[in-house]
Write a protein that holds these residues in place. Structure first.
Motif, PDB file in Angstrom:
ATOM      1  N   ALA A 151       0.828  -1.208   0.000  1.00 55.88           N
ATOM      2  CA  ALA A 151       0.000   0.000   0.000  1.00 55.88           C
ATOM      3  C   ALA A 151       0.864   1.259   0.000  1.00 55.88           C
ATOM      4  O   ALA A 151       0.544   2.251  -0.664  1.00 55.88           O
ATOM      5  N   TRP A 152       1.971   1.231   0.751  1.00 62.05           N
ATOM      6  CA  TRP A 152       2.860   2.383   0.805  1.00 62.05           C
ATOM      7  C   TRP A 152       3.567   2.594  -0.535  1.00 62.05           C
ATOM      8  O   TRP A 152       3.657   3.707  -1.054  1.00 62.05           O
ATOM      9  N   VAL A 153       4.042   1.500  -1.143  1.00 58.65           N
ATOM     10  CA  VAL A 153       4.755   1.609  -2.415  1.00 58.65           C
ATOM     11  C   VAL A 153       3.845   2.153  -3.508  1.00 58.65           C
ATOM     12  O   VAL A 153       4.300   2.873  -4.415  1.00 58.65           O
ATOM     13  N   ARG A 154       2.555   1.881  -3.424  1.00 54.24           N
ATOM     14  CA  ARG A 154       1.615   2.317  -4.474  1.00 54.24           C
ATOM     15  C   ARG A 154       0.906   3.620  -4.105  1.00 54.24           C
ATOM     16  O   ARG A 154      -0.114   3.954  -4.678  1.00 54.24           O
ATOM     17  N   SER A 155       1.472   4.363  -3.177  1.00 55.41           N
ATOM     18  CA  SER A 155       0.847   5.610  -2.743  1.00 55.41           C
ATOM     19  C   SER A 155       1.494   6.820  -3.415  1.00 55.41           C
ATOM     20  O   SER A 155       2.656   6.766  -3.826  1.00 55.41           O
ATOM     21  N   PRO A 156       0.775   7.939  -3.509  1.00 58.18           N
ATOM     22  CA  PRO A 156       1.349   9.156  -4.083  1.00 58.18           C
ATOM     23  C   PRO A 156       2.530   9.682  -3.272  1.00 58.18           C
ATOM     24  O   PRO A 156       3.457  10.262  -3.851  1.00 58.18           O
ATOM     25  N   LEU A 157       2.513   9.505  -1.950  1.00 58.70           N
ATOM     26  CA  LEU A 157       3.606  10.014  -1.135  1.00 58.70           C
ATOM     27  C   LEU A 157       4.894   9.231  -1.394  1.00 58.70           C
ATOM     28  O   LEU A 157       5.982   9.812  -1.420  1.00 58.70           O
ATOM     29  N   TYR A 158       4.787   7.932  -1.597  1.00 55.87           N
ATOM     30  CA  TYR A 158       5.970   7.146  -1.963  1.00 55.87           C
ATOM     31  C   TYR A 158       6.494   7.616  -3.316  1.00 55.87           C
ATOM     32  O   TYR A 158       7.711   7.720  -3.520  1.00 55.87           O
TER      33      TYR A 158
END
Length: 415
Positions: A91-98
């Protein structure tokens, strides 16, 4: 002044007002949740159609590496902690912030109104389904770095990532984003100030204990500043540890200590106790509740629970083929000196006094008395009509004590 000039003047005034408020709250030491709640409320008051704010901030903590805060217009602020992981979750890798970190971009915006298809970021598709119309994200690095130095998303520097989401009919206007951008450095600085104080409190409590950490953070830092208190002292001591160190590999030994200590600390703190020291294979703790009776009862409850949990943990460790050992538990009540002792440039917040020494000596009597829980006479007297079945072990001479002392243990019927 024409209409355009008046518009810009009003925008400048709004920006100055928000910046001034952020600086003031930062100077006052506002917590992150308080700061973010007030910031979001002021954005809304200034006409920004803010629906959601998300903040991800790096942390310096032995258990977790980051903090997350979410504000929704109809829910207020909530927080979460991000634990350390060897590999980032999907979920983190596929987030805009990542994406911001990985790409090196300073900002990212996606107008959800204008998108005919799905966003490449699952989060933004979820927000659109909930009525979101615009998304804007930015990051601020809070430490000095070379401009060309690439950021590793798996090992981020100190900083803060923030996203603003709108559900207004037209999303964010240029004026809205101008206000957000102009106040971003002050928001990041105020968040850093709040995080630094929280970090200091967290680390002091982790390394000194909850009570000592609070005292040091509140200003009890002068060498020789001692407080005389009455407390119930508890000593948790693993058996045959010296022999274990000779036949157990180092990493396995440390893992065993952490396993036993983690259990014991949780129980002591659950009953209102404070960890004073880790003494090799032992733990020195104190119970200093509102009344002596409460302190004694809390200590008794804690040692009984620790004994039971040691039995359960040893059964689990044996089933997994891991090293096990026993424990002795001693309780004594008396007067101690509690405070700062040491050199000018190296202090320790600790306890001293005859009661401390006697507590440790009680633990060493387990072979003589044939019991793993040993209580001193003062503890039994303070406890009075306790729910625990206290049984006398007889009178013994203790080193450093002129008169023989009656010792007790706690009897538990076989299950």
């Amino acid at each position: 002044m024409d209409a355009a000039g008046q518009f810009h003047a009003e925008a400048d005034a709004s920006s100055a007002q928000l910046i001034s408020w952020l600086l003031q709250r930062g100077l006052e030491g506002a917590r992150q949740d308080e700061l973010l709640h007030g910031y979001c409320e002021r954005l809304v008051e200034l006409g920004v159609p803010l629906y959601r704010l998300h903040v991800a901030q790096s942390a310096f903590h032995p258990k977790y590496g980051g903090l997350g805060f979410n504000w929704f217009r109809d829910q207020g602020v909530s927080s979460e902690e991000y634990g350390y992981t060897e590999t980032p979750n999907a979920a983190w890798v596929r987030s805009p912030l990542y994406h911001l970190l990985d790409s090196g971009e300073q900002e990212y915006r996606e107008r959800l109104l204008d998108s005919n298809g799905d966003s490449r970021f699952p989060l933004l598709n979820e927000l659109r389904e909930r009525g979101a119309t615009d998304y804007f994200a930015a990051g601020v690095i809070l430490e000095k770095r070379a401009h060309f130095e690439r950021i590793d998303p798996a090992n981020t520097p100190e900083g803060v990532l923030i996203s603003w989401t709108s559900n207004g009919p037209d999303g964010f206007s240029d004026t809205d984003l101008r206000l957000v951008r102009e106040s971003l450095p002050q928001l990041a600085l105020a968040l850093k100030s709040a995080a630094n104080r929280q970090m200091a409190g967290d680390l002091l409590q982790v390394y000194l204990g909850r009570d000592a950490g609070r005292r040091v953070l509140s200003g009890e830092i002068q060498r020789g500043s001692l407080q005389q208190i009455d407390a119930v002292l508890c000593y948790f001591d693993l058996k045959d540890f010296t022999a274990l160190t000779e036949r157990t590999p180092g990493p396995e030994l440390i893992a065993m200590l952490n396993d036993y200590f983690g259990m014991a600390v949780a129980i002591i703190q659950e009953h209102g106790g404070n960890i004073l020291k880790f003494l090799g294979d032992g733990i020195l703790a104190m119970f200093n509740l509102e009344t002596p009776e409460q302190s004694a009862e809390a200590g008794l409850d804690a040692v009984v629970q620790m004994r039971r949990c040691m039995e359960q943990k040893n059964a689990e460790r044996q089933a997994q083929g891991e090293t096990t050992t026993g424990v002795t538990l001693a309780l004594h009540a008396g007067e101690i000196l509690y405070g700062n002792i040491g050199a000018e440039n190296r202090l320790d917040f600790t306890v001293i006094g005859p009661a401390v020494n006697l507590t440790v000596r009680l633990s060493g009597l387990h072979r003589s008395v044939g019991r793993n829980i040993i209580l001193s006479e003062p503890v039994a007297e303070i406890a009075g009509h306790t729910a625990h079945d206290l049984v006398s072990l007889g009178r013994y001479m203790l080193r450093g004590v002129s008169e023989p002392q009656e010792l007790y243990t706690i009897y538990e019927a076989p299950a």
